[in-house]
Design a protein around this motif. Sequence first.
Motif, short mmCIF file in Angstrom:
data_model
loop_
_atom_site.label_atom_id
_atom_site.label_comp_id
_atom_site.label_asym_id
_atom_site.label_seq_id
_atom_site.Cartn_x
_atom_site.Cartn_y
_atom_site.Cartn_z
N SER A 106 0.83 -1.21 0.00
CA SER A 106 0.00 0.00 0.00
C SER A 106 0.87 1.26 0.00
N ALA A 107 0.21 2.40 -0.22
CA ALA A 107 0.91 3.69 -0.26
C ALA A 107 1.41 4.05 1.14
N VAL A 108 2.32 5.01 1.16
CA VAL A 108 3.06 5.31 2.38
C VAL A 108 2.22 6.13 3.38
N LEU A 109 0.96 5.81 3.48
CA LEU A 109 0.08 6.58 4.37
C LEU A 109 0.03 5.94 5.76
N GLY A 110 0.10 4.59 5.78
CA GLY A 110 0.01 3.88 7.06
C GLY A 110 1.10 4.27 8.04
N PRO A 111 2.40 4.09 7.68
CA PRO A 111 3.45 4.41 8.64
C PRO A 111 3.47 5.89 9.00
N THR A 112 3.06 6.76 8.05
CA THR A 112 3.01 8.19 8.35
C THR A 112 1.96 8.44 9.44
N ARG A 113 0.86 7.72 9.32
CA ARG A 113 -0.27 7.93 10.22
C ARG A 113 -0.06 7.27 11.58
N TYR A 114 0.50 6.06 11.57
CA TYR A 114 0.54 5.30 12.82
C TYR A 114 1.83 5.49 13.62
N GLY A 115 2.86 6.04 12.99
CA GLY A 115 4.06 6.35 13.74
C GLY A 115 4.91 5.14 14.06
N PRO A 116 5.91 5.35 14.91
CA PRO A 116 6.95 4.35 15.09
C PRO A 116 6.57 3.17 15.99
N ASN A 117 5.42 3.24 16.67
CA ASN A 117 5.11 2.18 17.64
C ASN A 117 4.59 0.91 16.99
N CYS A 130 4.36 -4.47 2.10
CA CYS A 130 5.08 -3.24 1.82
C CYS A 130 4.14 -2.08 2.10
N TRP A 131 4.65 -1.03 2.75
CA TRP A 131 3.78 0.13 2.99
C TRP A 131 4.47 1.43 2.61
N VAL A 132 5.28 1.38 1.54
CA VAL A 132 5.95 2.61 1.09
C VAL A 132 5.73 2.91 -0.39
N LEU A 133 4.68 2.37 -0.98
CA LEU A 133 4.40 2.75 -2.36
C LEU A 133 4.14 4.26 -2.38
N PRO A 134 4.47 4.95 -3.49
CA PRO A 134 4.32 6.41 -3.50
C PRO A 134 2.88 6.82 -3.25
N GLU A 135 2.72 8.02 -2.66
CA GLU A 135 1.36 8.50 -2.36
C GLU A 135 0.50 8.52 -3.60
N ALA A 136 1.16 8.81 -4.77
CA ALA A 136 0.42 8.87 -6.03
C ALA A 136 -0.21 7.52 -6.37
N TYR A 137 0.23 6.47 -5.70
CA TYR A 137 -0.37 5.15 -5.93
C TYR A 137 -1.85 5.19 -5.56
N GLY A 138 -2.18 6.09 -4.64
CA GLY A 138 -3.59 6.32 -4.34
C GLY A 138 -4.10 5.43 -3.23
#
Length: 299
Positions: free
Chosen positions: A119-130, A191-199
Amino acid sequence: MQPAARARAQEVFGVAAFADFRDLLALPGIEAVSICLPDNLHREAALGTLAAGKHLLLEKPLAMCVEEGEEICQAAARSGCHVMVGHLLRFDPRYALAREAFQSGRLGELVHVYARRNSAVLGPTRYGPNVSLAWHVTVHDIDLIRWITGEEVVRVTAEGSARVLARAGQTDSLAALLKLASGAFAVVESCWVLPEAYGSGLDAQLEIVGTHGVLEVKGLDQGLRIADTNGWTYPDTMRHARYGGRVWGLLREEVEQFVDAVLGGKPPLVPCVDALAALRVVQAIDRALAEERPIAMAG
Ligand SMILES: NC(=O)c1ccc[n+]([C@@H]2O[C@H](COP(=O)([O-])OP(=O)(O)OC[C@H]3O[C@@H](n4cnc5c(N)ncnc54)[C@H](O)[C@@H]3O)[C@@H](O)[C@H]2O)c1
């Protein structure tokens, strides 16, 4: 809950909202509770809910570590309450039908499984390092593999890479090789770093190869994708789509099945022991990544 969030919940949904979950538990007439707090708050709220004798629908992952998961399972068993963990994909008809097909025997004996969840890189941005990738994402596929095939994982090997999230101390992608009790194996890719443009799409795939056949679930293909000047979007047609003015989808199905189980006195579809078994595997994946060696599952 923060005052602003409380006010918004009251306004949007027309329901009472409380600062502390214990205030809700103390109200007369509350029989069941759904906990969708951040992962690190599951334990305290779940134990409090069970101690108050309420049936419980708890979001996945069950807990932040196996020990906390065991504590919740023990409290669930003591309480006599119905407890279900929100492994949402069990309510997706595609996976439910895949399970039915596999369990009917028409694919023969299990040869191997491949599962992917990118998925796009929204998950780790949102949920943080924990939250780790395995704990947050891979856990879905571990639950699916166990549920569909009935197999237990006996050994875990894993490789990961970190470039996009290296500074945050997170893994970008991982691949785990799971040896299953029957001798078959599963390959799981997250994987959770697909580009944001991936949608908004979630590139989820499941392939099960048997001695007499194969089945495939293409999770990204919900039947509708739209490209405009902002790139591709994949409107949600499965999870909580609005259709005819009514919310429809897996989340609704999950809640309805939980309520039916409670009212009908039947066991819910995702018992917490299954969620705990999935946690043991994701813990082994994280250990395999950290220690760079295969991890044998106890028992
Ligand atoms: N099953 C699935 O497919 C799926 C998908 C997404 C998230 N989840 C899980 O659902 C849970 C919630 O995820 P989310 O994305 O909705 O998170 P979120 O951060 O969007 O929502 C969490 C909510 O908890 C509230 N909250 C936070 N701290 C609180 C506190 N101390 N007391 C009371 N309320 C508090 C926040 O106000 C917010 O409304 C997580 O465990 C997550 O892993 C599961």
